[in-house]
Design a protein around this motif. Structure first.
Motif, PDB file in Angstrom:
ATOM      1  N   GLN A  51       8.881  40.873  18.835  1.00 19.92           N
ATOM      2  CA  GLN A  51       8.240  40.049  19.907  1.00 19.92           C
ATOM      3  C   GLN A  51       8.728  38.948  20.373  1.00 19.92           C
ATOM      4  O   GLN A  51       8.877  39.112  21.649  1.00 19.92           O
ATOM      5  CB  GLN A  51       7.005  39.255  19.145  1.00 19.92           C
ATOM      6  CG  GLN A  51       5.862  40.094  18.962  1.00 19.92           C
ATOM      7  CD  GLN A  51       4.693  39.754  17.982  1.00 19.92           C
ATOM      8  OE1 GLN A  51       4.653  38.478  17.695  1.00 19.92           O
ATOM      9  NE2 GLN A  51       3.587  40.540  17.427  1.00 19.92           N
ATOM     10  N   LYS A  56       7.986  40.016  14.193  1.00 24.49           N
ATOM     11  CA  LYS A  56       7.893  38.994  14.760  1.00 24.49           C
ATOM     12  C   LYS A  56       9.278  38.885  15.511  1.00 24.49           C
ATOM     13  O   LYS A  56       9.263  38.364  16.833  1.00 24.49           O
ATOM     14  CB  LYS A  56       7.793  37.777  13.848  1.00 24.49           C
ATOM     15  CG  LYS A  56       7.446  36.386  14.258  1.00 24.49           C
ATOM     16  CD  LYS A  56       7.313  35.361  13.244  1.00 24.49           C
ATOM     17  CE  LYS A  56       5.903  35.128  13.016  1.00 24.49           C
ATOM     18  NZ  LYS A  56       5.745  34.359  11.925  1.00 24.49           N
ATOM     19  N   GLU A  95       6.711  42.154   8.518  1.00 26.97           N
ATOM     20  CA  GLU A  95       6.171  41.151   9.684  1.00 26.97           C
ATOM     21  C   GLU A  95       7.429  40.295  10.240  1.00 26.97           C
ATOM     22  O   GLU A  95       6.962  40.073  11.446  1.00 26.97           O
ATOM     23  CB  GLU A  95       5.261  40.197   8.636  1.00 26.97           C
ATOM     24  CG  GLU A  95       3.967  40.035   9.129  1.00 26.97           C
ATOM     25  CD  GLU A  95       2.975  39.219   8.140  1.00 26.97           C
ATOM     26  OE1 GLU A  95       3.012  38.112   8.023  1.00 26.97           O
ATOM     27  OE2 GLU A  95       2.228  39.872   7.340  1.00 26.97           O
TER      28      GLU A  95
END
Ligand code: GDP
Length: 174
Positions: free
Chosen positions: A142, A139, A135
């Motif tokens: 992104q 992130k 995760e």
């Protein structure tokens, strides 16, 4: 260009990432369909060709550039990045240090590569114990505005998929 030009052009893809993350293994698995633990260490850049089938029935000829160990010197010739349609930035998900280098490699391609270069971060060695939180990595990707995929050059998981994804994204851009 026209569809025919797209078909005939070799699309250059560069592999980036720390030494030992599995760049050569990923390229070799794609081209030969198997994992080889005993491939020779290349001196200078290595080139592999592979034709990838796109979901729309078209195909694309990929010209894959591997650093051949030059990443140890942390500075690749501008020639290496020039005209790259895509960059695969690899880290070893079993080795935190190689993830810490990602920012360096992404910055390298962003500052030396073509403005339109499609960048994909690849977490290799999915078959080994995972030392990074997926995760958190997603992130990070992104924030950097780059794609992310996990794979294993040992089991072959996602190897074809990742190149199909790159090829189709490049196809739709040009
Ligand atoms: P490069 O220096 O980035 O080109 O990395 P290599 O392809 O030479 O791989 C470095 C080492 O990691 C070799 O011993 C490979 O056999 C091993 N390796 C590469 N990919 C994987 C993988 O997905 N899983 C595992 N377990 N080992 C891998």
């Amino acid at each position: 260009g026209t569809a025919q030009q797209k078909k005939d052009t070799k699309v250059k893809i560069v592999l980036l990432g720390d030494s030992g993350v599995g760049k050569s293994s990923i390229a070799l698995f794609l081209c030969h369909g198997r994992f080889s633990d005993k491939h020779q260490v290349t001196i200078g850049a290595a080139f592999l060709h592979h034709t990838i089938q796109l979901k729309n029935g078209e195909s694309m000829k990929l010209h894959i550039w591997d650093t051949g160990g030059q990443e140890k010197f942390r500075s690749l010739a501008p020639l290496y990045y020039r005209d790259a349609y895509g960059a695969i930035v690899v880290y070893d998900s079993n080795n935190v240090e190689t993830f810490n280098s990602l920012k360096y490699w992404i910055n390298e391609i962003k500052s030396n590569g073509p403005r339109n270069c499609y960048i994909m971060v690849v977490a290799n060695k999915k078959d080994l114990p995972q030392k990074l939180n997926a995760e958190m990595v997603m992130k990070f990707c992104q924030q950097e505005n780059v794609s992310f995929i996990e794979c294993s050059a040992k089991t072959g998981e996602n190897i074809n998929t990742l190149f199909e994804k790159i090829a189709s994204r490049i196809y739709s851009r040009y």
